[in-house]
Design a protein around this motif. Structure first.
Motif, PDB file in Angstrom:
ATOM      1  N   PHE A 116     -53.186 -43.658 -69.992  1.00 18.50           N
ATOM      2  CA  PHE A 116     -53.489 -42.269 -69.644  1.00 18.50           C
ATOM      3  C   PHE A 116     -52.918 -41.907 -68.271  1.00 18.50           C
ATOM      4  O   PHE A 116     -52.372 -40.822 -68.090  1.00 18.50           O
ATOM      5  CB  PHE A 116     -55.016 -42.062 -69.625  1.00 18.50           C
ATOM      6  CG  PHE A 116     -55.671 -42.211 -70.966  1.00 18.50           C
ATOM      7  CD1 PHE A 116     -55.573 -41.215 -71.926  1.00 18.50           C
ATOM      8  CD2 PHE A 116     -56.416 -43.345 -71.274  1.00 18.50           C
ATOM      9  CE1 PHE A 116     -56.198 -41.340 -73.163  1.00 18.50           C
ATOM     10  CE2 PHE A 116     -57.042 -43.481 -72.510  1.00 18.50           C
ATOM     11  CZ  PHE A 116     -56.926 -42.481 -73.455  1.00 18.50           C
ATOM     12  N   HIS A 169     -66.358 -36.819 -69.162  1.00 18.98           N
ATOM     13  CA  HIS A 169     -65.390 -37.686 -68.490  1.00 18.98           C
ATOM     14  C   HIS A 169     -64.483 -36.875 -67.573  1.00 18.98           C
ATOM     15  O   HIS A 169     -64.167 -37.288 -66.463  1.00 18.98           O
ATOM     16  CB  HIS A 169     -64.564 -38.453 -69.527  1.00 18.98           C
ATOM     17  CG  HIS A 169     -64.014 -37.613 -70.640  1.00 18.98           C
ATOM     18  ND1 HIS A 169     -64.805 -36.798 -71.423  1.00 18.98           N
ATOM     19  CD2 HIS A 169     -62.755 -37.439 -71.105  1.00 18.98           C
ATOM     20  CE1 HIS A 169     -64.047 -36.176 -72.324  1.00 18.98           C
ATOM     21  NE2 HIS A 169     -62.801 -36.536 -72.139  1.00 18.98           N
ATOM     22  N   ARG A 170     -64.098 -35.663 -68.037  1.00 19.64           N
ATOM     23  CA  ARG A 170     -63.193 -34.829 -67.218  1.00 19.64           C
ATOM     24  C   ARG A 170     -63.904 -34.301 -65.973  1.00 19.64           C
ATOM     25  O   ARG A 170     -63.335 -34.268 -64.886  1.00 19.64           O
ATOM     26  CB  ARG A 170     -62.652 -33.674 -68.064  1.00 19.64           C
ATOM     27  CG  ARG A 170     -61.514 -32.907 -67.373  1.00 19.64           C
ATOM     28  CD  ARG A 170     -60.882 -31.871 -68.284  1.00 19.64           C
ATOM     29  NE  ARG A 170     -60.162 -32.509 -69.371  1.00 19.64           N
ATOM     30  CZ  ARG A 170     -60.519 -32.465 -70.650  1.00 19.64           C
ATOM     31  NH1 ARG A 170     -61.600 -31.811 -71.005  1.00 19.64           N
ATOM     32  NH2 ARG A 170     -59.821 -33.069 -71.572  1.00 19.64           N
ATOM     33  N   ASP A 181     -53.896 -33.753 -66.541  1.00 25.15           N
ATOM     34  CA  ASP A 181     -54.882 -34.714 -67.015  1.00 25.15           C
ATOM     35  C   ASP A 181     -54.421 -35.280 -68.339  1.00 25.15           C
ATOM     36  O   ASP A 181     -53.683 -34.641 -69.083  1.00 25.15           O
ATOM     37  CB  ASP A 181     -56.275 -34.083 -67.122  1.00 25.15           C
ATOM     38  CG  ASP A 181     -56.503 -33.361 -68.429  1.00 25.15           C
ATOM     39  OD1 ASP A 181     -57.481 -33.653 -69.114  1.00 25.15           O
ATOM     40  OD2 ASP A 181     -55.694 -32.481 -68.764  1.00 25.15           O
ATOM     41  N   ASP A 182     -54.797 -36.507 -68.593  1.00 22.86           N
ATOM     42  CA  ASP A 182     -54.555 -37.106 -69.894  1.00 22.86           C
ATOM     43  C   ASP A 182     -55.862 -37.773 -70.278  1.00 22.86           C
ATOM     44  O   ASP A 182     -56.454 -38.502 -69.473  1.00 22.86           O
ATOM     45  CB  ASP A 182     -53.402 -38.110 -69.843  1.00 22.86           C
ATOM     46  CG  ASP A 182     -52.824 -38.367 -71.231  1.00 22.86           C
ATOM     47  OD1 ASP A 182     -52.675 -37.397 -71.995  1.00 22.86           O
ATOM     48  OD2 ASP A 182     -52.522 -39.521 -71.559  1.00 22.86           O
ATOM     49  N   SER A 183     -56.340 -37.483 -71.453  1.00 22.73           N
ATOM     50  CA  SER A 183     -57.659 -37.989 -71.826  1.00 22.73           C
ATOM     51  C   SER A 183     -57.710 -38.262 -73.322  1.00 22.73           C
ATOM     52  O   SER A 183     -56.864 -37.797 -74.083  1.00 22.73           O
ATOM     53  CB  SER A 183     -58.739 -36.972 -71.439  1.00 22.73           C
ATOM     54  OG  SER A 183     -58.423 -35.688 -71.944  1.00 22.73           O
ATOM     55  N   TYR A 236     -65.125 -41.952 -73.986  1.00 22.83           N
ATOM     56  CA  TYR A 236     -64.115 -40.948 -73.644  1.00 22.83           C
ATOM     57  C   TYR A 236     -63.597 -41.290 -72.250  1.00 22.83           C
ATOM     58  O   TYR A 236     -64.374 -41.661 -71.358  1.00 22.83           O
ATOM     59  CB  TYR A 236     -64.741 -39.548 -73.573  1.00 22.83           C
ATOM     60  CG  TYR A 236     -64.836 -38.800 -74.879  1.00 22.83           C
ATOM     61  CD1 TYR A 236     -63.734 -38.622 -75.698  1.00 22.83           C
ATOM     62  CD2 TYR A 236     -66.038 -38.217 -75.264  1.00 22.83           C
ATOM     63  CE1 TYR A 236     -63.830 -37.899 -76.873  1.00 22.83           C
ATOM     64  CE2 TYR A 236     -66.148 -37.486 -76.437  1.00 22.83           C
ATOM     65  CZ  TYR A 236     -65.036 -37.332 -77.239  1.00 22.83           C
ATOM     66  OH  TYR A 236     -65.127 -36.607 -78.403  1.00 22.83           O
ATOM     67  N   TYR A 237     -62.285 -41.148 -72.049  1.00 29.69           N
ATOM     68  CA  TYR A 237     -61.686 -41.464 -70.750  1.00 29.69           C
ATOM     69  C   TYR A 237     -60.774 -40.319 -70.335  1.00 29.69           C
ATOM     70  O   TYR A 237     -60.061 -39.748 -71.162  1.00 29.69           O
ATOM     71  CB  TYR A 237     -60.874 -42.761 -70.847  1.00 29.69           C
ATOM     72  CG  TYR A 237     -60.210 -43.152 -69.543  1.00 29.69           C
ATOM     73  CD1 TYR A 237     -60.914 -43.835 -68.555  1.00 29.69           C
ATOM     74  CD2 TYR A 237     -58.885 -42.823 -69.290  1.00 29.69           C
ATOM     75  CE1 TYR A 237     -60.313 -44.181 -67.354  1.00 29.69           C
ATOM     76  CE2 TYR A 237     -58.282 -43.166 -68.095  1.00 29.69           C
ATOM     77  CZ  TYR A 237     -58.986 -43.849 -67.132  1.00 29.69           C
ATOM     78  OH  TYR A 237     -58.390 -44.174 -65.941  1.00 29.69           O
ATOM     79  N   ALA A 238     -60.804 -39.986 -69.057  1.00 27.77           N
ATOM     80  CA  ALA A 238     -59.912 -38.949 -68.523  1.00 27.77           C
ATOM     81  C   ALA A 238     -59.260 -39.449 -67.241  1.00 27.77           C
ATOM     82  O   ALA A 238     -59.940 -40.022 -66.383  1.00 27.77           O
ATOM     83  CB  ALA A 238     -60.686 -37.668 -68.236  1.00 27.77           C
ATOM     84  N   ASP A 293     -60.335 -40.883 -62.130  1.00 22.55           N
ATOM     85  CA  ASP A 293     -60.640 -41.008 -63.546  1.00 22.55           C
ATOM     86  C   ASP A 293     -62.146 -40.902 -63.792  1.00 22.55           C
ATOM     87  O   ASP A 293     -62.944 -40.963 -62.856  1.00 22.55           O
ATOM     88  CB  ASP A 293     -60.078 -42.305 -64.140  1.00 22.55           C
ATOM     89  CG  ASP A 293     -60.707 -43.567 -63.550  1.00 22.55           C
ATOM     90  OD1 ASP A 293     -61.581 -43.446 -62.657  1.00 22.55           O
ATOM     91  OD2 ASP A 293     -60.327 -44.664 -63.971  1.00 22.55           O
TER      92      ASP A 293
END
Length: 200
Positions: free
Chosen positions: A49, A183-184, A71-73, A119-121, A138
Protein backbone atom coordinates in the motif's frame (compact mmCIF):
# COMPACT_ATOMS: atom_id res chain seq x y z
CA UNK A 1 -6.83 37.01 4.87
CA UNK A 2 -4.22 34.41 3.94
CA UNK A 3 -4.74 32.32 0.81
CA UNK A 4 -5.34 28.66 1.45
CA UNK A 5 -2.53 26.30 0.45
CA UNK A 6 -3.77 24.08 -2.35
CA UNK A 7 -3.09 20.34 -2.09
CA UNK A 8 -3.94 17.93 -4.89
CA UNK A 9 -5.60 14.70 -3.78
CA UNK A 10 -4.48 11.75 -5.90
CA UNK A 11 -8.10 10.56 -6.16
CA UNK A 12 -11.41 11.69 -7.62
CA UNK A 13 -13.46 10.15 -4.82
CA UNK A 14 -15.88 12.89 -3.68
CA UNK A 15 -16.23 11.35 -0.21
CA UNK A 16 -12.47 11.41 0.34
CA UNK A 17 -12.19 15.01 -0.90
CA UNK A 18 -14.87 16.11 1.57
CA UNK A 19 -13.34 14.13 4.45
CA UNK A 20 -9.81 15.42 3.86
CA UNK A 21 -10.97 19.03 3.42
CA UNK A 22 -12.79 18.85 6.75
CA UNK A 23 -9.90 17.28 8.66
CA UNK A 24 -7.23 19.53 7.14
CA UNK A 25 -9.25 22.76 7.49
CA UNK A 26 -7.32 23.92 10.61
CA UNK A 27 -4.16 24.04 8.48
CA UNK A 28 -5.70 26.35 5.86
CA UNK A 29 -5.38 23.69 3.16
CA UNK A 30 -7.73 23.35 0.22
CA UNK A 31 -7.86 19.79 -1.08
CA UNK A 32 -8.54 19.53 -4.83
CA UNK A 33 -9.27 16.22 -6.60
CA UNK A 34 -6.67 15.44 -9.26
CA UNK A 35 -9.28 15.17 -12.03
CA UNK A 36 -10.04 18.90 -11.72
CA UNK A 37 -6.38 19.58 -12.51
CA UNK A 38 -6.18 17.21 -15.47
CA UNK A 39 -4.18 14.50 -13.69
CA UNK A 40 -4.80 11.02 -15.15
CA UNK A 41 -4.94 7.97 -12.88
CA UNK A 42 -1.54 6.64 -11.91
CA UNK A 43 -0.59 2.98 -12.38
CA UNK A 44 -0.41 1.05 -9.09
CA UNK A 45 2.02 -1.78 -9.88
CA UNK A 46 3.42 -2.36 -6.40
CA UNK A 47 2.68 -5.10 -3.87
CA UNK A 48 2.46 -2.77 -0.85
CA UNK A 49 0.00 0.00 0.00
CA UNK A 50 2.77 2.46 0.92
CA UNK A 51 4.60 2.11 -2.41
CA UNK A 52 1.37 2.59 -4.38
CA UNK A 53 0.37 5.65 -2.31
CA UNK A 54 3.83 7.17 -2.78
CA UNK A 55 3.70 6.58 -6.55
CA UNK A 56 0.27 8.25 -6.76
CA UNK A 57 1.37 11.25 -4.67
CA UNK A 58 4.57 11.83 -6.69
CA UNK A 59 2.63 11.44 -9.97
CA UNK A 60 0.05 14.09 -8.97
CA UNK A 61 2.73 16.49 -7.66
CA UNK A 62 4.83 16.06 -10.81
CA UNK A 63 1.96 17.04 -13.10
CA UNK A 64 0.46 19.87 -11.01
CA UNK A 65 3.49 21.36 -9.25
CA UNK A 66 1.46 21.29 -6.02
CA UNK A 67 1.90 19.34 -2.79
CA UNK A 68 0.03 16.05 -3.17
CA UNK A 69 -1.79 13.69 -0.83
CA UNK A 70 -2.50 10.07 -1.71
CA UNK A 71 -3.94 7.10 0.10
CA UNK A 72 -3.94 3.43 -0.72
CA UNK A 73 -6.11 1.16 1.35
CA UNK A 74 -7.79 -2.20 1.34
CA UNK A 75 -8.83 -5.35 3.14
CA UNK A 76 -6.37 -8.01 4.35
CA UNK A 77 -7.53 -11.45 5.50
CA UNK A 78 -5.40 -13.73 7.71
CA UNK A 79 -6.61 -16.99 6.15
CA UNK A 80 -5.87 -15.65 2.64
CA UNK A 81 -2.27 -14.63 3.46
CA UNK A 82 -3.22 -10.95 3.44
CA UNK A 83 -5.32 -11.02 0.25
CA UNK A 84 -7.09 -9.22 -1.32
CA UNK A 85 -4.63 -6.53 -0.09
CA UNK A 86 -3.60 -3.99 -2.72
CA UNK A 87 -5.98 -5.70 -5.17
CA UNK A 88 -9.02 -5.05 -2.92
CA UNK A 89 -10.84 -2.77 -5.40
CA UNK A 90 -10.31 -5.17 -8.32
CA UNK A 91 -10.36 -8.50 -6.45
CA UNK A 92 -12.94 -10.00 -8.84
CA UNK A 93 -11.40 -8.31 -11.91
CA UNK A 94 -12.57 -5.47 -14.13
CA UNK A 95 -14.83 -3.59 -14.12
CA UNK A 96 -14.61 -2.84 -10.40
CA UNK A 97 -17.62 -4.19 -8.50
CA UNK A 98 -18.16 -4.28 -4.73
CA UNK A 99 -20.81 -6.99 -5.13
CA UNK A 100 -18.56 -9.30 -7.17
CA UNK A 101 -15.60 -8.64 -4.84
CA UNK A 102 -17.73 -9.66 -1.84
CA UNK A 103 -18.93 -12.79 -3.65
CA UNK A 104 -15.34 -13.78 -4.44
CA UNK A 105 -14.24 -13.15 -0.85
CA UNK A 106 -17.02 -15.39 0.50
CA UNK A 107 -16.17 -18.09 -2.04
CA UNK A 108 -12.44 -17.95 -1.15
CA UNK A 109 -13.30 -18.10 2.57
CA UNK A 110 -15.52 -21.18 2.19
CA UNK A 111 -14.76 -23.64 5.01
CA UNK A 112 -12.33 -21.29 6.77
CA UNK A 113 -12.66 -21.15 10.56
CA UNK A 114 -10.12 -18.31 10.93
CA UNK A 115 -12.22 -15.28 9.92
CA UNK A 116 -9.83 -12.59 11.24
CA UNK A 117 -9.21 -9.61 8.96
CA UNK A 118 -8.14 -6.00 8.98
CA UNK A 119 -8.62 -2.87 6.93
CA UNK A 120 -5.36 -1.01 6.27
CA UNK A 121 -4.74 2.51 4.98
CA UNK A 122 -1.45 4.17 4.01
CA UNK A 123 -1.37 7.96 3.53
CA UNK A 124 1.48 9.79 1.84
CA UNK A 125 1.94 13.56 1.56
CA UNK A 126 4.71 15.00 -0.63
CA UNK A 127 5.62 18.68 -0.75
CA UNK A 128 6.96 18.24 -4.29
CA UNK A 129 7.37 15.34 -6.74
CA UNK A 130 10.97 14.74 -5.64
CA UNK A 131 10.37 15.31 -1.91
CA UNK A 132 13.15 13.34 -0.14
CA UNK A 133 11.11 13.08 3.07
CA UNK A 134 7.46 12.34 2.31
CA UNK A 135 5.12 12.28 5.28
CA UNK A 136 3.85 8.71 5.68
CA UNK A 137 1.17 7.51 8.08
CA UNK A 138 -0.91 4.38 8.36
CA UNK A 139 -3.95 3.08 10.19
CA UNK A 140 -5.54 -0.30 10.92
CA UNK A 141 -9.10 -1.40 11.72
CA UNK A 142 -9.45 -5.03 12.85
CA UNK A 143 -12.47 -7.31 12.60
CA UNK A 144 -13.78 -10.62 11.25
CA UNK A 145 -15.30 -11.75 7.96
CA UNK A 146 -18.98 -12.70 8.24
CA UNK A 147 -20.56 -15.71 6.52
CA UNK A 148 -23.25 -13.49 4.94
CA UNK A 149 -23.48 -9.71 4.34
CA UNK A 150 -25.16 -7.53 6.98
CA UNK A 151 -26.18 -3.88 6.56
CA UNK A 152 -26.42 -1.64 3.53
CA UNK A 153 -24.28 1.34 4.53
CA UNK A 154 -20.62 1.98 3.77
CA UNK A 155 -18.98 0.54 0.68
CA UNK A 156 -16.50 -2.12 -0.41
CA UNK A 157 -16.32 -5.02 2.02
CA UNK A 158 -18.15 -3.22 4.85
CA UNK A 159 -21.22 -5.58 4.82
CA UNK A 160 -18.89 -8.53 5.51
CA UNK A 161 -16.60 -6.82 8.04
CA UNK A 162 -17.80 -7.57 11.58
CA UNK A 163 -16.81 -5.67 14.72
CA UNK A 164 -17.40 -7.91 17.74
CA UNK A 165 -16.94 -4.99 20.15
CA UNK A 166 -19.83 -3.12 18.51
CA UNK A 167 -21.85 -6.23 17.55
CA UNK A 168 -22.32 -4.70 14.08
CA UNK A 169 -20.86 -4.94 10.61
CA UNK A 170 -19.16 -1.77 9.40
CA UNK A 171 -22.06 -1.41 6.94
CA UNK A 172 -24.39 -1.07 9.96
CA UNK A 173 -22.42 1.78 11.57
CA UNK A 174 -23.34 5.46 11.39
CA UNK A 175 -20.82 7.78 9.71
CA UNK A 176 -19.82 9.05 13.17
CA UNK A 177 -19.31 5.52 14.53
CA UNK A 178 -17.30 4.53 11.47
CA UNK A 179 -15.05 7.59 11.81
CA UNK A 180 -14.04 6.53 15.33
CA UNK A 181 -12.69 3.13 14.17
CA UNK A 182 -11.80 3.83 10.53
CA UNK A 183 -8.33 2.89 9.29
CA UNK A 184 -8.26 6.04 7.12
CA UNK A 185 -9.26 8.33 10.00
CA UNK A 186 -6.53 6.83 12.21
CA UNK A 187 -3.92 7.30 9.47
CA UNK A 188 -5.01 10.90 8.88
CA UNK A 189 -4.76 11.65 12.58
CA UNK A 190 -1.14 10.46 12.55
CA UNK A 191 -0.44 12.52 9.43
CA UNK A 192 -1.89 15.62 11.10
CA UNK A 193 0.45 15.10 14.07
CA UNK A 194 3.40 15.02 11.66
CA UNK A 195 2.15 18.18 9.93
CA UNK A 196 2.02 19.95 13.29
CA UNK A 197 5.69 19.07 13.81
CA UNK A 198 7.11 19.69 10.34
CA UNK A 199 4.64 21.94 8.53
CA UNK A 200 4.21 21.73 4.79
Amino acid sequence: MATKQKIVLASNNAGKVKEFNHLLAPFDFEVIPQGELGVPECPEPFTTFVENALAKARHAAQITGLPALADDSGLCVHALSGAPGVLSARFAGEPKSDARNNEKLLADMQGQTDRRAWYYAALVLVRAANDPQPLIADGVCTGDILLTPQGDGGFGYDPLFWRADLQKSVAQLSATEKATISHRAKALQKLIEQLKETGL
